[in-house]
Design a protein around this motif. Sequence first.
Motif, mmCIF file in Angstrom:
data_model
loop_
_atom_site.group_PDB
_atom_site.id
_atom_site.type_symbol
_atom_site.label_atom_id
_atom_site.label_comp_id
_atom_site.label_asym_id
_atom_site.label_seq_id
_atom_site.Cartn_x
_atom_site.Cartn_y
_atom_site.Cartn_z
ATOM 1 N N GLN A 80 3.350 8.063 -0.710
ATOM 2 C CA GLN A 80 2.837 6.795 -0.182
ATOM 3 C C GLN A 80 1.424 6.512 -0.679
ATOM 4 N N GLY A 81 1.232 6.774 -1.962
ATOM 5 C CA GLY A 81 -0.042 6.425 -2.574
ATOM 6 C C GLY A 81 -1.203 7.331 -2.221
ATOM 7 N N GLN A 82 -0.916 8.476 -1.585
ATOM 8 C CA GLN A 82 -2.007 9.381 -1.229
ATOM 9 C C GLN A 82 -1.707 10.790 -1.703
ATOM 10 N N SER A 111 -3.449 -1.747 -6.041
ATOM 11 C CA SER A 111 -2.429 -2.509 -5.304
ATOM 12 C C SER A 111 -1.751 -3.494 -6.248
ATOM 13 N N ARG A 149 0.227 -1.619 -1.459
ATOM 14 C CA ARG A 149 -0.835 -0.669 -1.806
ATOM 15 C C ARG A 149 -0.195 0.567 -2.450
ATOM 16 N N GLN A 180 -3.324 4.436 -2.702
ATOM 17 C CA GLN A 180 -4.251 4.073 -1.635
ATOM 18 C C GLN A 180 -5.600 4.765 -1.755
ATOM 19 N N GLY A 181 -5.781 5.505 -2.791
ATOM 20 C CA GLY A 181 -7.043 6.229 -2.979
ATOM 21 C C GLY A 181 -6.715 7.671 -3.294
ATOM 22 N N LYS A 195 -8.110 3.166 -6.166
ATOM 23 C CA LYS A 195 -6.996 2.547 -5.437
ATOM 24 C C LYS A 195 -6.384 1.495 -6.355
#
Length: 241
Positions: free
Chosen positions: A215-217, A15, A20, A23-24, A13
């Motif tokens: 969105q970071g995923q 940030s 963020r 997010q992983g 992850k």
Amino acid sequence: KEGLQAAFTSLFKRSYREIRAVQGISFEVTAGSVVGFIGPNGAGKTTTLKTLSGILHPTEGEVSVLGYTPWNREPAFLRNLALIRGSQPIGGPVELTVLDSLRYQQLIYEVPDEAFKKNLNELVEMLHLEPLLTRQIRALSLGERMRCGLALSLLYRPRVLFLDEPTLGLDVTAVGMMRRFISTYSHQTGATILLTSHYMADVEALCGRILLIDQGQLKYDGNLEDLSTRLSPYKLLKVAV
Ligand code: ATP
């Protein structure tokens, strides 16, 4: 650390304070493959590439590239990696000739003479650089500087390439040249390539596997054909642009 099947693995992850950005995401990329990394603006692509390159530290989790921890920035790791953002024109003192600039890069990366000659010859052929080598950098057009910049970034023959929007802002001819170059380079050198692009045609032409981040995923990991059947043309367009 040689001979690993996975060129890199990541589970991390990242940030920026309260944002963020990633997010992983967890993925593994096989050595020698060309993987497309797509997603809308702000999805977290550049943050991921910077983390894999060791420029950013993950906020949580682990990243391994060629068996190295990127943020240790070990010289052996740096000599095996290139992060190329956009089409990076050759820089440096403009009075240098292209060949002098390449020789300077040889010194910085401690490329042995034999390897320098071999790599240079291959790059000259792939990028059609022969007539440019003795020219001063100041006398090159933007497109020519871009081709020389590519040769400079790849002179030390990195085994892992992160290409962040390699065709952004190029004209149609240059886009075609860039795609042919990426494809030839990966075949000839066996380099592992992760490339981001907002142009589906780039990933369609080059990538057997697509990772879609939003969105970071990680939202998708598979081939483009299956992705096209899962997303409506409108959604696909939204991902791409
Ligand atoms: P694009 O396609 O527009 O280049 P991207 O997928 O590469 O986008 P990132 O640049 O990784 O996305 O950005 C992911 C998120 O992190 C965005 O919300 C962005 O605003 C934020 N971000 C990126 N860099 C920083 C920074 N230095 N400080 C704060 N927030 C940042």
